[in-house]
Design an enzyme around this catalytic site. Structure first.
Site, mmCIF file in Angstrom:
data_model
loop_
_atom_site.group_PDB
_atom_site.id
_atom_site.type_symbol
_atom_site.label_atom_id
_atom_site.label_comp_id
_atom_site.label_asym_id
_atom_site.label_seq_id
_atom_site.Cartn_x
_atom_site.Cartn_y
_atom_site.Cartn_z
ATOM 1 N N GLY A 188 3.417 12.152 -7.758
ATOM 2 C CA GLY A 188 4.670 10.181 -8.304
ATOM 3 C C GLY A 188 5.560 9.993 -7.406
ATOM 4 O O GLY A 188 5.215 9.749 -6.106
ATOM 5 N N ARG A 235 1.147 -1.103 0.532
ATOM 6 C CA ARG A 235 -0.099 -0.162 -0.063
ATOM 7 C C ARG A 235 1.471 1.333 0.029
ATOM 8 O O ARG A 235 0.696 2.227 -0.776
ATOM 9 C CB ARG A 235 -1.194 0.252 1.547
ATOM 10 C CG ARG A 235 -2.087 1.202 1.094
ATOM 11 C CD ARG A 235 -3.383 0.745 2.512
ATOM 12 N NE ARG A 235 -3.822 2.197 2.334
ATOM 13 C CZ ARG A 235 -4.385 3.124 3.410
ATOM 14 N NH1 ARG A 235 -3.824 2.520 4.904
ATOM 15 N NH2 ARG A 235 -5.146 3.595 3.346
ATOM 16 N N HIS A 240 0.293 4.540 -2.468
ATOM 17 C CA HIS A 240 0.108 6.097 -1.756
ATOM 18 C C HIS A 240 1.053 6.940 -2.155
ATOM 19 O O HIS A 240 1.198 8.147 -2.132
ATOM 20 C CB HIS A 240 -0.064 6.329 0.031
ATOM 21 C CG HIS A 240 -1.710 5.456 0.202
ATOM 22 N ND1 HIS A 240 -2.126 6.020 1.617
ATOM 23 C CD2 HIS A 240 -3.009 4.788 -0.803
ATOM 24 C CE1 HIS A 240 -3.609 5.356 1.481
ATOM 25 N NE2 HIS A 240 -3.484 4.648 0.404
ATOM 26 N N ASN A 294 -3.870 7.996 5.228
ATOM 27 C CA ASN A 294 -2.643 7.656 5.917
ATOM 28 C C ASN A 294 -2.590 8.089 6.905
ATOM 29 O O ASN A 294 -1.954 7.232 7.996
ATOM 30 C CB ASN A 294 -1.467 8.337 5.862
ATOM 31 C CG ASN A 294 -1.648 8.725 3.816
ATOM 32 O OD1 ASN A 294 -1.184 7.804 3.375
ATOM 33 N ND2 ASN A 294 -1.065 9.457 3.237
ATOM 34 N N HIS A 337 -6.469 -5.557 -2.492
ATOM 35 C CA HIS A 337 -6.942 -5.983 -1.225
ATOM 36 C C HIS A 337 -7.637 -7.814 -1.139
ATOM 37 O O HIS A 337 -8.162 -7.352 -0.437
ATOM 38 C CB HIS A 337 -8.051 -5.181 -1.419
ATOM 39 C CG HIS A 337 -8.224 -3.536 -1.254
ATOM 40 N ND1 HIS A 337 -9.304 -2.304 -1.730
ATOM 41 C CD2 HIS A 337 -7.254 -2.762 -1.315
ATOM 42 C CE1 HIS A 337 -8.915 -1.072 -1.547
ATOM 43 N NE2 HIS A 337 -7.032 -1.370 -1.366
HETATM 44 C C1 HEM Z 1 -8.996 1.790 -6.286
HETATM 45 C C2 HEM Z 1 -9.037 2.965 -4.911
HETATM 46 C C3 HEM Z 1 -8.758 2.249 -3.467
HETATM 47 C C4 HEM Z 1 -9.189 2.679 -2.401
HETATM 48 C C5 HEM Z 1 -11.261 3.479 -2.440
HETATM 49 C C6 HEM Z 1 -8.988 1.757 -1.567
HETATM 50 C C7 HEM Z 1 -8.994 1.993 0.360
HETATM 51 C C8 HEM Z 1 -8.319 1.329 0.966
HETATM 52 C C9 HEM Z 1 -8.888 1.446 2.256
HETATM 53 C C10 HEM Z 1 -9.662 2.447 2.706
HETATM 54 C C11 HEM Z 1 -7.741 0.673 2.982
HETATM 55 C C12 HEM Z 1 -8.289 0.792 4.134
HETATM 56 C C13 HEM Z 1 -7.316 1.743 5.037
HETATM 57 C C14 HEM Z 1 -7.454 1.571 7.011
HETATM 58 O O1 HEM Z 1 -8.427 0.877 7.168
HETATM 59 O O2 HEM Z 1 -7.745 3.823 7.326
HETATM 60 C C15 HEM Z 1 -7.486 0.097 1.987
HETATM 61 C C16 HEM Z 1 -6.190 -1.277 2.834
HETATM 62 C C17 HEM Z 1 -5.713 -1.540 1.435
HETATM 63 N N1 HEM Z 1 -5.079 -0.786 0.654
HETATM 64 FE FE1 HEM Z 1 -6.290 -0.027 -0.715
HETATM 65 N N2 HEM Z 1 -7.385 1.594 -1.558
HETATM 66 C C18 HEM Z 1 -7.409 1.665 -3.105
HETATM 67 C C19 HEM Z 1 -6.158 0.781 -4.240
HETATM 68 C C20 HEM Z 1 -5.486 0.161 -3.789
HETATM 69 C C21 HEM Z 1 -4.300 -0.350 -4.725
HETATM 70 C C22 HEM Z 1 -4.143 0.772 -5.648
HETATM 71 C C23 HEM Z 1 -3.390 -0.072 -3.854
HETATM 72 C C24 HEM Z 1 -1.873 -1.400 -4.002
HETATM 73 C C25 HEM Z 1 -1.301 -0.904 -5.416
HETATM 74 C C26 HEM Z 1 -3.649 -0.923 -2.439
HETATM 75 C C27 HEM Z 1 -3.721 -1.822 -1.472
HETATM 76 C C28 HEM Z 1 -4.289 -1.665 -0.230
HETATM 77 C C29 HEM Z 1 -3.539 -2.635 0.823
HETATM 78 C C30 HEM Z 1 -2.765 -3.549 0.485
HETATM 79 C C31 HEM Z 1 -4.426 -2.445 1.899
HETATM 80 C C32 HEM Z 1 -4.078 -3.020 2.690
HETATM 81 C C33 HEM Z 1 -3.172 -2.477 4.060
HETATM 82 C C34 HEM Z 1 -2.935 -2.748 6.222
HETATM 83 O O3 HEM Z 1 -3.272 -4.353 5.909
HETATM 84 O O4 HEM Z 1 -1.633 -2.295 6.503
HETATM 85 N N3 HEM Z 1 -5.649 -0.099 -2.831
HETATM 86 N N4 HEM Z 1 -7.213 0.421 0.603
#
Ligand code: HEM
Ligand SMILES: *[C@@H]1O[C@H](CO)[C@@H](O)[C@H](O)[C@H]1NC(C)=O
Ligand SMILES: *[C@@H]1O[C@H](CO)[C@@H](O)[C@H](O)[C@H]1NC(C)=O
Length: 336
Positions: A80, A70, A74, A102, A201
């Protein structure tokens, strides 16, 4: 005109690919400057060092693979892929770590520090923090059972951060499909990248704070999200009350939370996407729903596209040549 110059540069570089500096006058055509062998001479052990520190960190805590993956996302969506995300507040810098997407959520910064420390010992001031993020994302994905790919390298580190960029450019879990797609398009990515990369995810966690609206008040009229399986919704509500418990954690993929696979897409077909932004990839219909079905049906198709899309994401506006700097410590610019 600028475009044709950029194209020529891209063409030349595709053939010979040595790092070139343009004194910052020609806007960087993202892909051209980065190439996997960038550290082959200057720091031949760099890739092994990153991989071994990531492997230790993930062995200590399996969720770390998700957290590191993640961080690259971010970073890349704000100014970039330049490691702007890693800067702490100091002097003129307001850290992106304070931004809504974040705060209380982005993690893994100590692991990046550990990698950087090991790399500085091996080859000082050589490997950028931005490249560390790209490599750590790849290694994390592979360690969790996902695909691997060659990471184009040669990014340099920013000397600034953008809090507003972090707040505005990173998609939010309650954004509409169109808003999220627009945020991807602004970075040069398309709907295929958006669906494939959302497959991240398949590992990791999300907090109650980011699903509450969906559980209780998706419509703004006190009604829950009808595109969420009712039994799953009840389970989620049990751990995420109307108020309080903001930091309670939920697995993004209840089927296999530590394994990088296509079960995320199968969950979406069953209306068991944890985030609203997950489920809408399916419920929006059209090309996006078609891709969800395709990836749900074929792990191989998902892995192949994911690797390509990660390279696309990693190519977002890198600093190259003499732009930026190679930070000695990822949390600070060198002049502090
Ligand atoms: C498409 C739009 C996306 C949205 C709206 C989104 C949103 C989120 C949110 C809300 C969380 C949980 C954060 C929290 O608990 O505060 C999350 C977790 C995560 N996101 Fe996304 N995300 C998106 C795309 C992506 C992309 C493109 C990647 C990586 C290439 C990614 C990788 C991850 C990962 C691996 C987690 C888990 C992180 C952890 O357990 O520490 N996400 N995301
Ligand atoms: C989305 O969530 C944010 C943060 O919780 C909130 O401020 C905003 O009002 C929500 N947007 C919509 C459209 O509900
Ligand atoms: C639902 O959301 C709307 C708009 O964000 C807000 O005005 C209202 O107070 C909320 N209702 C409940 C029951 O939470």
């Amino acid at each position: 005109m600028a475009n044709s110059v950029a194209f020529l540069v891209a063409l030349v570089c595709a053939l010979s690919c040595a790092p070139v500096s343009f004194g910052g006058r020609v806007p960087a055509p993202p892909v051209a400057y980065l190439y996997p062998q960038f550290y082959e001479q200057s720091c031949p052990k760099a890739l092994d060092i990153v991989k071994s520190v990531v492997a230790e960190a993930v062995a200590r805590e399996p969720r770390m693979a998700a957290s590191l993956l993640r961080l690259h996302f971010h970073d890349c969506f704000v100014k970039g892929c330049d490691a702007s995300l890693l800067l702490d507040s100091s002097g003129t810098i307001t850290s992106e770590k304070r931004a809504v997407p974040n705060r209380d959520s982005a993690r893994g910064f100590e692991v990046i520090d550990e990698i950087k420390y090991a790399l500085e010992k091996e080859c000082p001031s050589t490997v950028s923090c931005a490249d560390i993020l790209a490599l750590a994302a790849r290694d994390s994905t592979a360690l969790a059972g996902g695909p691997s790919w060659e990471v184009p390298l040669g990014r340099r580190d920013s000397t600034g951060a953008s809090l507003s960029g972090a707040n505005n450019n990173i998609p939010a879990p309650n954004n509409t499909f169109q808003t999220i797609l627009t945020k991807f398009k602004l970075k040069g990515l398309d709907v295929v990248d958006m669906v494939a990369l959302s497959g991240s995810h398949t590992i990791g966690n999300a907090r109650c704070a980011v699903i509450r609206q969906r559980l209780y008040n998706q419509t703004g009229n006190g009604l829950p999200d009808v595109t969420l399986d009712p039994h799953y919704a009840n389970q989620l509500r049990a751990g995420c009350p109307r108020s309080g418990g903001d930091q309670n954690l939920f697995v993004l993929d209840p089927v296999s939370q530590f394994t990088f696979d296509n079960s995320y897409f199968k969950n979406l077909l069953a209306y068991k996407g944890l985030l609203s932004s997950d489920e809408i990839l399916f419920t929006n219909g059209g090309e996006s729903a078609g891709l969800v079905k395709k990836f749900a049906a074929s792990n191989e198709a998902f892995f192949e596209q994911f690797a390509k899309s990660m390279v696309n994401m990693g190519n977002i506006l890198p600093l190259t040549g003499s732009q930026g700097e190679i930070r000695k410590r990822c949390r600070k610019i060198n002049s502090y």
